[in-house]
Design a protein around this motif. Structure first.
Motif, PDB file in Angstrom:
ATOM      1  N   ASP A 178       0.856  -1.197   0.000  1.00  0.00           N
ATOM      2  CA  ASP A 178       0.000   0.000   0.000  1.00  0.00           C
ATOM      3  C   ASP A 178       0.889   1.243   0.000  1.00  0.00           C
ATOM      4  O   ASP A 178       0.691   2.170   0.787  1.00  0.00           O
ATOM      5  N   LEU A 179       1.854   1.258  -0.915  1.00  0.00           N
ATOM      6  CA  LEU A 179       2.921   2.252  -0.859  1.00  0.00           C
ATOM      7  C   LEU A 179       2.543   3.530  -1.608  1.00  0.00           C
ATOM      8  O   LEU A 179       3.210   3.935  -2.554  1.00  0.00           O
ATOM      9  N   GLY A 180       1.459   4.169  -1.190  1.00  0.00           N
ATOM     10  CA  GLY A 180       1.105   5.460  -1.769  1.00  0.00           C
ATOM     11  C   GLY A 180       2.030   6.552  -1.258  1.00  0.00           C
ATOM     12  O   GLY A 180       2.698   6.401  -0.225  1.00  0.00           O
ATOM     13  N   ASN A 181       2.071   7.686  -1.995  1.00  0.00           N
ATOM     14  CA  ASN A 181       2.945   8.796  -1.591  1.00  0.00           C
ATOM     15  C   ASN A 181       2.662   9.256  -0.167  1.00  0.00           C
ATOM     16  O   ASN A 181       3.557   9.685   0.557  1.00  0.00           O
ATOM     17  N   GLN A 182       1.382   9.179   0.249  1.00  0.00           N
ATOM     18  CA  GLN A 182       0.994   9.649   1.577  1.00  0.00           C
ATOM     19  C   GLN A 182       1.486   8.719   2.684  1.00  0.00           C
ATOM     20  O   GLN A 182       1.487   9.098   3.860  1.00  0.00           O
ATOM     21  N   ASN A 183       1.903   7.509   2.342  1.00  0.00           N
ATOM     22  CA  ASN A 183       2.356   6.545   3.349  1.00  0.00           C
ATOM     23  C   ASN A 183       3.868   6.513   3.500  1.00  0.00           C
ATOM     24  O   ASN A 183       4.418   5.600   4.118  1.00  0.00           O
ATOM     25  N   ILE A 184       4.530   7.500   2.893  1.00  0.00           N
ATOM     26  CA  ILE A 184       5.978   7.653   3.048  1.00  0.00           C
ATOM     27  C   ILE A 184       6.207   8.973   3.772  1.00  0.00           C
ATOM     28  O   ILE A 184       6.008  10.050   3.205  1.00  0.00           O
ATOM     29  N   LEU A 185       6.600   8.904   5.041  1.00  0.00           N
ATOM     30  CA  LEU A 185       6.768  10.107   5.859  1.00  0.00           C
ATOM     31  C   LEU A 185       8.190  10.638   5.746  1.00  0.00           C
ATOM     32  O   LEU A 185       9.141   9.875   5.550  1.00  0.00           O
ATOM     33  N   MET A 186       8.302  11.970   5.913  1.00  0.00           N
ATOM     34  CA  MET A 186       9.598  12.628   5.789  1.00  0.00           C
ATOM     35  C   MET A 186       9.704  13.734   6.822  1.00  0.00           C
ATOM     36  O   MET A 186       8.712  14.354   7.188  1.00  0.00           O
ATOM     37  N   MET A 187      10.924  13.979   7.266  1.00  0.00           N
ATOM     38  CA  MET A 187      11.177  15.062   8.200  1.00  0.00           C
ATOM     39  C   MET A 187      12.403  15.834   7.704  1.00  0.00           C
ATOM     40  O   MET A 187      13.451  15.250   7.445  1.00  0.00           O
ATOM     41  N   ARG A 188      12.248  17.143   7.542  1.00  0.00           N
ATOM     42  CA  ARG A 188      13.356  17.958   7.030  1.00  0.00           C
ATOM     43  C   ARG A 188      14.433  18.165   8.094  1.00  0.00           C
ATOM     44  O   ARG A 188      14.133  18.489   9.237  1.00  0.00           O
ATOM     45  N   GLU A 189      15.686  17.971   7.677  1.00  0.00           N
ATOM     46  CA  GLU A 189      16.813  18.311   8.533  1.00  0.00           C
ATOM     47  C   GLU A 189      17.370  19.686   8.160  1.00  0.00           C
ATOM     48  O   GLU A 189      17.811  20.449   8.995  1.00  0.00           O
ATOM     49  N   ARG A 190      17.343  19.962   6.848  1.00  0.00           N
ATOM     50  CA  ARG A 190      17.760  21.251   6.293  1.00  0.00           C
ATOM     51  C   ARG A 190      16.802  21.576   5.157  1.00  0.00           C
ATOM     52  O   ARG A 190      16.013  20.730   4.753  1.00  0.00           O
ATOM     53  N   PRO A 191      16.865  22.806   4.614  1.00  0.00           N
ATOM     54  CA  PRO A 191      15.913  23.170   3.556  1.00  0.00           C
ATOM     55  C   PRO A 191      15.832  22.170   2.406  1.00  0.00           C
ATOM     56  O   PRO A 191      14.765  21.987   1.838  1.00  0.00           O
ATOM     57  N   GLU A 192      16.956  21.532   2.040  1.00  0.00           N
ATOM     58  CA  GLU A 192      16.946  20.602   0.920  1.00  0.00           C
ATOM     59  C   GLU A 192      17.441  19.214   1.324  1.00  0.00           C
ATOM     60  O   GLU A 192      17.975  18.470   0.494  1.00  0.00           O
ATOM     61  N   ALA A 193      17.276  18.845   2.577  1.00  0.00           N
ATOM     62  CA  ALA A 193      17.720  17.532   3.045  1.00  0.00           C
ATOM     63  C   ALA A 193      16.720  16.991   4.052  1.00  0.00           C
ATOM     64  O   ALA A 193      16.111  17.747   4.810  1.00  0.00           O
ATOM     65  N   TRP A 194      16.566  15.673   4.046  1.00  0.00           N
ATOM     66  CA  TRP A 194      15.586  15.023   4.899  1.00  0.00           C
ATOM     67  C   TRP A 194      16.252  13.911   5.689  1.00  0.00           C
ATOM     68  O   TRP A 194      17.248  13.315   5.260  1.00  0.00           O
ATOM     69  N   SER A 195      15.668  13.611   6.848  1.00  0.00           N
ATOM     70  CA  SER A 195      16.085  12.422   7.594  1.00  0.00           C
ATOM     71  C   SER A 195      15.558  11.206   6.845  1.00  0.00           C
ATOM     72  O   SER A 195      14.737  11.329   5.936  1.00  0.00           O
ATOM     73  N   PRO A 196      16.027   9.981   7.194  1.00  0.00           N
ATOM     74  CA  PRO A 196      15.575   8.793   6.455  1.00  0.00           C
ATOM     75  C   PRO A 196      14.048   8.697   6.393  1.00  0.00           C
ATOM     76  O   PRO A 196      13.353   9.029   7.350  1.00  0.00           O
ATOM     77  N   VAL A 197      13.540   8.251   5.245  1.00  0.00           N
ATOM     78  CA  VAL A 197      12.084   8.144   5.079  1.00  0.00           C
ATOM     79  C   VAL A 197      11.525   7.117   6.056  1.00  0.00           C
ATOM     80  O   VAL A 197      12.225   6.191   6.492  1.00  0.00           O
ATOM     81  N   GLN A 198      10.251   7.286   6.406  1.00  0.00           N
ATOM     82  CA  GLN A 198       9.568   6.374   7.313  1.00  0.00           C
ATOM     83  C   GLN A 198       8.288   5.881   6.638  1.00  0.00           C
ATOM     84  O   GLN A 198       7.600   6.648   5.966  1.00  0.00           O
TER      85      GLN A 198
END
Length: 384
Positions: A178-198
């Motif tokens: 059920d891998l829709g875009n809404q089921n992949i969470l992200m948290m920004r570390e910097r304006p153009e960088a994210w922590s590992p997806v969840q």
């Protein structure tokens, strides 16, 4: 990630598994009140629909901790009988989350699940995880970039980050389903960088010794992107030319899912109406495919986001008819001129005087320096 000790929970009609730090604060009265707290919540509502997600405070070792509590909606008697054998959505979500945590794949920290059965009917079912704030999703990040910051480099960085995360999940042995875009969470570390997806909404997932090619294709078929972005995403996922059997399966599953989505309003009319109303009231959504405009600084132009076959579907129906009429009308004159030119081809010298031009770009090299060099060339055509 903090070490979690899970214990069996048994309080009156409620059972499940829960982080031991929270069990001491719970009693049957509080659990019986859980459904009312979720249904009556106005603030902290994280998700609506059949399965409601609400942020609620719990006490852990004397301190208040906010958890994301997902209340699964009631289901048919047939599904209840099946879940009695294979486990409820909440218990399957918890097992999947624990598996991902053990494999160091991102998912919100699982605290446990609580459920209440009445003989063969599942009356209440909850999955609890640690609330992370602020957090967005792959869908939210794409909408933000499409609408407010349509920069090609930023979108490519986002696609690569998510593609690598999905590949890591599959390589670890988890088939999401059920891998829709809404089921992949992200948290920004910097304006153009994210922590590992969840990854969330894990109840449909399957734990495998090895995720097969078809299973990988099925998951990727749920990712929503313009067709050329999807091509790039898949190449980032594989880090090479994608296998042909993967591509064939992915296209087949994508067509099947598109049909499933298109017929949802007929299969679930009331649920679809509620969903459309919620989306309308919820604000930003994806822009229309024809309205996605992305600038590429390296080539100094807007990029094409759709491949040829997808673009064809957005052209007016009469476009090809108009082109055919114009072509047929001009064909006689064009053919006559072509024959005249062909007779002299490669027979006469070609004069190149006044046929050479130069392009100037405002970015990059200093404009004054460009104009100085241009002046030494004399009077020639210039495109800026």
């Amino acid at each position: 990630m903090q070490e979690v000790t899970i214990q069996e929970l048994a309080l009156g009609e409620f059972a499940g598994r829960l982080d031991s730090r929270f069990i001491g604060d719970l009693d049957e009265t509080r659990l019986l009140d859980l459904s009312a707290r979720i249904d009556g919540a106005v603030e902290g509502v994280l998700g609506t629909g059949r399965h409601r997600v609400v942020a609620l405070p719990f006490v852990s070792e004397g301190k208040e901790v906010v958890l994301a509590v997902k209340a699964f909606g009631k289901q048919s008697a047939l599904k209840d009988r099946l879940d009695a054998k294979v486990g409820s959505k909440a218990s399957r979500t918890f097992a999947a989350a624990r598996f991902l945590e053990e494999k160091l794949i991102g998912t919100p920290q699982a605290i446990g699940y609580i459920e209440r059965w009445d003989e063969s009917r599942l009356k209440e079912s909850y999955f609890l995880s640690v609330l992370q704030d602020p957090i967005s999703s792959f869908k939210d990040e794409l909408i933000h970039l499409y609408r407010h910051d349509p920069d090609c480099a930023k979108i490519m960085a986002l696609l690569e980050h998510v593609a690598c995360g999905v590949r890591a999940m599959h390589d670890a042995g988890f088939y999401h389903r059920d891998l829709g875009n809404q089921n992949i969470l992200m948290m920004r570390e910097r304006p153009e960088a994210w922590s590992p997806v969840q990854f969330i909404d894990l109840n449909r997932g399957r734990i495998r010794d090895e995720v097969t090619m078809k299973e990988r294709a099925f998951d990727i078929s749920r990712i929503s992107l313009p067709s050329d972005f999807l091509r790039i995403f898949i190449e980032m996922y594989w880090r090479r030319v994608p296998p042909s059997d993967f591509m064939s399966a992915q296209r087949r599953y994508r067509k099947r899912f598109a049909w499933h989505t298109a017929t949802r309003k007929w299969r679930h009319p009331i649920r679809s109406l509620k969903s459309r109303t919620a989306e309308t009231e919820g604000g930003d959504d994806y822009p229309g495919m024809r309205d996605i405009w992305v600038w590429d600084e390296k080539s100094a132009q807007a990029i094409v986001v759709m491949q040829h076959d997808e673009r064809q579907g957005y052209y007016p129906r009469g476009r090809n008819v108009g082109i055919a009429k114009s072509t047929l009308k001009a064909m006689t004159d064009v053919r006559r001129e072509y024959k005249a030119l062909l007779a002299d081809a490669f027979a006469e010298p070609v004069i190149l005087s006044e046929r050479i031009g130069v392009a100037l770009e405002v970015s990059g090299m200093d404009v004054d320096k460009q104009l100085g060099l241009l002046e030494r060339l004399g009077r020639i055509p210039v495109m800026i």
